[in-house]
Scaffold this active site. Structure first.
Site, PDB file in Angstrom:
ATOM      1  N   ILE A 184       0.863  -1.179   0.000  1.00 32.22           N
ATOM      2  CA  ILE A 184       0.000   0.000   0.000  1.00 32.22           C
ATOM      3  C   ILE A 184       0.905   1.236   0.000  1.00 32.22           C
ATOM      4  O   ILE A 184       1.746   1.408   0.876  1.00 32.22           O
ATOM      5  CB  ILE A 184      -0.934  -0.012   1.227  1.00 32.22           C
ATOM      6  CG1 ILE A 184      -1.834  -1.262   1.189  1.00 32.22           C
ATOM      7  CG2 ILE A 184      -1.757   1.277   1.298  1.00 32.22           C
ATOM      8  CD1 ILE A 184      -2.711  -1.399  -0.045  1.00 32.22           C
ATOM      9  N   GLN A 196     -10.084   5.009  -1.768  1.00 33.28           N
ATOM     10  CA  GLN A 196     -10.525   4.254  -2.948  1.00 33.28           C
ATOM     11  C   GLN A 196     -11.480   3.139  -2.541  1.00 33.28           C
ATOM     12  O   GLN A 196     -12.476   2.886  -3.206  1.00 33.28           O
ATOM     13  CB  GLN A 196      -9.321   3.658  -3.671  1.00 33.28           C
ATOM     14  CG  GLN A 196      -8.463   4.677  -4.384  1.00 33.28           C
ATOM     15  CD  GLN A 196      -9.224   5.394  -5.463  1.00 33.28           C
ATOM     16  OE1 GLN A 196      -9.649   4.787  -6.441  1.00 33.28           O
ATOM     17  NE2 GLN A 196      -9.445   6.672  -5.291  1.00 33.28           N
ATOM     18  N   GLU A 249     -10.146  -0.221  -7.834  1.00 32.23           N
ATOM     19  CA  GLU A 249     -11.487  -0.733  -8.126  1.00 32.23           C
ATOM     20  C   GLU A 249     -11.870  -1.960  -7.314  1.00 32.23           C
ATOM     21  O   GLU A 249     -12.976  -2.478  -7.463  1.00 32.23           O
ATOM     22  CB  GLU A 249     -11.586  -1.062  -9.622  1.00 32.23           C
ATOM     23  CG  GLU A 249     -11.446   0.163 -10.512  1.00 32.23           C
ATOM     24  CD  GLU A 249     -11.120  -0.185 -11.951  1.00 32.23           C
ATOM     25  OE1 GLU A 249     -10.206  -1.008 -12.166  1.00 32.23           O
ATOM     26  OE2 GLU A 249     -11.764   0.345 -12.852  1.00 32.23           O
TER      27      GLU A 249
HETATM   28 MO1  MOS Z   1     -11.660   2.415 -14.936  1.00 32.52          MO
HETATM   29  S1  MOS Z   1     -13.617   1.981 -15.243  1.00 32.52           S
HETATM   30  O1  MOS Z   1     -10.842   1.314 -15.933  1.00 32.52           O
HETATM   31  O2  MOS Z   1     -11.460   4.028 -15.149  1.00 32.52           O
END
Ligand code: MOS
Length: 729
Positions: free
Chosen positions: A620, A629, A696
């Site tokens: 991290i 995030q 993500e």
């Molecule tokens: Mo992301 S949806 O690959 O910006």
């Protein structure tokens, strides 16, 4: 100096582990934060370019058909109107996120409602908007439009390269002791970035400068050059501050091409900013999905078979297809496997990458199916995941580069007091509220992308980091400075980071969670080179060198860096590219989501009461930005679970809820206290800084934890997202 590193082998030096400056991993505030909240960060629309004219797009009021003629005179006579541009290049929508690929949409043909057909340019924005609304044109609209991917007459494609088969799924289903055979649906989503898309184009002779809001400038420059039919060298894009992207700014959108064409024609700068409605209509959407799962397990709950066949949609000829089964390939074992994807061709806005394309919806539905399997087999949902984690990639039989999936599940269960969950639904009641707990796994592929960054150690001991990397609110400005400061022993106050300009060395930009690792690795490689240059001066090895607070320490001697540099500055361009480690091992990030909800037994309303995410993503780099995030991802999960749904009118294809008043994203009152735990991990295969992408991961599966909790609370299985009140009652 230029230094290049290809990730062909794991990098076990772990230089950042024992460095002296103490910056890596620190929860430092984002450098751009104060600028953004005080209004002093210049967003693209705000560049003070003299003599700007303003363009407003005119959109097709029909979803399929042909524009026959445009009556330019109908508005050119209005005071202040400068031009009506219907250059055919305008009508195209650049393919999302692919480099050097020609735009592929129709020319005079309209294929979705809202598609740009002209740009009206005027002296003021208000005038341009009025004229855009007044422009008359003739068109012929088709009698019917394709909106529903599941319609009997939908035009379907089944590309060979998106079908995977291993073993015999059908036979395994027949012999299963426990099985699930269910269909789940997720609706279309909008990225809903706070800052709408905008562009100011300015030409100087044959060279274009475009101030715009984009995620991947190296690609965006190529896309824009392709759209205009000019060399990429003639295009400069500047994106200093970006108010969120979430995939919608991976590629350029019509405002960029429109502004560039208009500015060329008028020989003056032209600014085009999309309204919120236009962002919904003309930029892109996440495809709706229909996901069919067939899970088969033996008597102990171990998967013998896993089948995940999905239907998504896009416009005719677009190459992107939501990669729904991306993590299904590796998240769980099972000898027999089928992962398939079909694409319906529809007259709806271009489908593209939105917030963890693939896993956001694919892992989510998979985790609902796993919840159903746990119930069928009478096994605790956490336990079911634990016994199905594969030792190796179950399809390629290669090892994982690093994996703390088990640890995440176990620690999460412990911290969430999962053992207090009632396995039978509908058991816990507080007045009219039914209380339940749910969980889901998180998984997302990890990617390293080619990137360059230039680092300069000036003679005065300050550092400058330069790259075309963007900061879309994720912390790039701060993280890249932390890496350089750590590597060269310089405090944050003496580091300047310049991003968001194609004149700077080209990075992979921000997308697919690869930004910090990829661009950070380029900074690392540059700094390694500068360290070597310092070593030469001191006649020592890199391993013997400690850099801290502007001093070099080698062989028990301490040198002031400024004195050592003696007026000279040291510079290097670092270049990282993926190599064999991206093929020899399976690289992914993992985690676990837990949610507690209250479902109102009278209204069907769901409130999320608490949520926990435990994630592992290698090293991290900044604990605070990484946490943020993850919070963001979990909040997306709340939206996906409960409210977010793009609605198209089946008659004409228009988006009914094309603004943030009607397309419901969670607001503060919808979000309870969120708890995030990041596990300590190093991934030597993923990058020389041992980090993986975390951006993500928090969204991948989060919604499933909530929907599984709704079932645990109320006994209602929602298989069609979102879990709105009508589906629960
Ligand atoms: Mo992301 S949806 O690959 O910006």
């Amino acid at each position: 100096m230029s230094a290049k590193m290809t990730m062909d082998q794991p990098d076990t030096r772990r230089r950042l582990d024992d460095m002296a400056q103490g910056l890596i991993g620190k929860p430092l505030d984002r450098a751009d934060g104060p600028l953004k909240v005080s209004g002093s960060a210049t967003y693209s629309h705000e560049w003070p370019i003299d003599n700007q004219a303003y363009g407003v797009l005119v959109r097709a009021p029909f979803a399929k058909g042909t524009v026959q003629s445009i009556d330019k005179q109908s508005v050119l006579s209005m005071e202040g109107v400068l031009a009506v541009i219907n250059d055919e290049r305008l009508l195209r929508n650049p393919a999302q996120g692919t480099a050097n690929e020609a735009p592929v949409q129709g020319v005079k043909d309209v294929v979705y409602l809202g598609q740009p057909i002209a740009l009206v340019v005027a002296e003021t924005f208000e005038c341009a908007r009025h004229a855009a609304q007044s422009l008359s044109f003739e068109y012929e609209a088709a009698d019917s439009v394709a909106i529903d991917p599941e319609a009997t007459d939908a035009q379907l494609e089944k590309p060979d390269d998106k079908q995977f088969e291993q073993g015999d799924v059908d036979q395994a289903m027949q012999h299963a002791v426990f099985s699930v055979d269910q269909i789940y649906r997720t609706p279309g989503h909008n990225s809903a970035a706070m800052e709408p898309h905008c562009a100011i184009a300015q030409w100087q002779d044959e060279n274009l400068t475009l101030y715009g809001s984009y995620q991947m400038l190296k690609y965006n420059r190529n896309e824009l050059a392709d759209s205009l039919g000019i060399d990429a060298e003639r295009v400069r894009i500047v994106s200093k501050y970006v108010g969120g992207g979430f995939g919608s700014k991976l590629g350029i959108a019509p405002e960029a091409v429109a502004a560039a064409i208009a500015a060329k024609q008028l020989q003056r700068p032209v600014s085009v900013t999309l309204s919120r409605q236009q962002v919904f209509e003309v930029v892109m959407r996440r495809s709706e999905t229909r996901q069919h799962f067939q899970l088969a397990a033996d008597k102990s709950g171990v998967l013998t078979s896993l089948s995940h066949v999905s239907l998504v949609s896009n416009l005719p000829d677009e190459t992107f297809a939501e990669p729904v089964g991306q993590a299904t390939h590796f998240i769980y074992g099972g000898k027999n496997r089928r992962i398939g994807l079909q694409i319906a061709r529809l007259n709806k806005t271009c489908a593209g990458s939105v917030r963890a394309p693939g896993e956001a919806v694919g892992v989510t539905a998979l985790e609902n199916a796993m919840d159903e399997l746990a119930e069928a087999a009478g096994i605790d949902p956490v336990e079911l995941r634990l016994i199905n984690i594969p030792d190796n990639d179950p399809e390629q039989d290669i090892p994982f580069s690093s994996m703390k999936f088990r640890e995440a599940l176990k620690l999460g269960a412990e911290r969430f007091n999962w053992n207090q969950r009632q396995s039978k639904p509908g058991q816990v009641r507080e007045g009219e509220w039914l209380i339940g707990m749910g969980m889901a796994s998180a998984a997302r592929v990890n990617m390293l992308m080619e990137s360059e960054a230039k680092v300069t150690l000036a003679a005065d001991g300050s550092i400058t980091v330069e790259t075309d990397m963007t900061d879309i609110g994720t912390g790039s400005y701060t993280i890249l400075a932390q890496i350089a400061g750590e590597m060269l022993g310089i405090p944050m106050s003496r580091i300047a980071t310049h991003l968001g300009d194609t004149d700077l060395p080209a990075s992979a930009g921000s997308g697919g969670s690869w930004g910090a690792s990829s661009c950070g690795s380029a900074v690392y490689v540059a700094c390694e080179d500068i360290r070597s240059q310092i070593c030469k001066k001191l006649n020592c090895q890199n391993d013997e060198l400690t850099l801290k607070d502007g001093h070099a320490i080698a062989r028990n001697k301490r040198y002031d860096l400024v004195e050592l540099l003696d007026g000279e500055s040291l510079q290097a361009v670092g270049h990282i590219e993926p190599g064999d480690t991206s093929k020899d091992v399976r690289q992914a990030t993992f985690g676990a989501h837990f949610a507690e909800v209250a479902v109102n037994s009278i209204t069907g309303e769901t409130r999320v009461r608490r949520m926990l995410g435990v994630y592992s993503a290698g090293r991290i780099l900044n604990e605070k930005t990484a946490h943020s995030q993850c919070y963001g991802g979990m909040i997306f999960g709340i939206g996906m679970a409960l409210t977010e749904e793009l609605m198209h009118d089946p008659r004409d294809g228009h988006i009914v809820n094309r603004d943030l008043g009607e397309y419901h994203v969670p607001v503060n009152l919808d979000v309870p206290q969120l708890d995030v735990v990041l596990l300590d991990e190093r991934d030597d295969h993923a990058s020389p800084i041992q980090s993986k992408g975390i951006g993500e991961l928090g969204i991948c599966g989060a919604a499933a934890a909530i929907v599984n909790a709704i079932y645990n609370a109320s006994g209602v299985r929602v298989r069609n997202y979102p879990a709105t009140l009508d589906k629960i009652l």
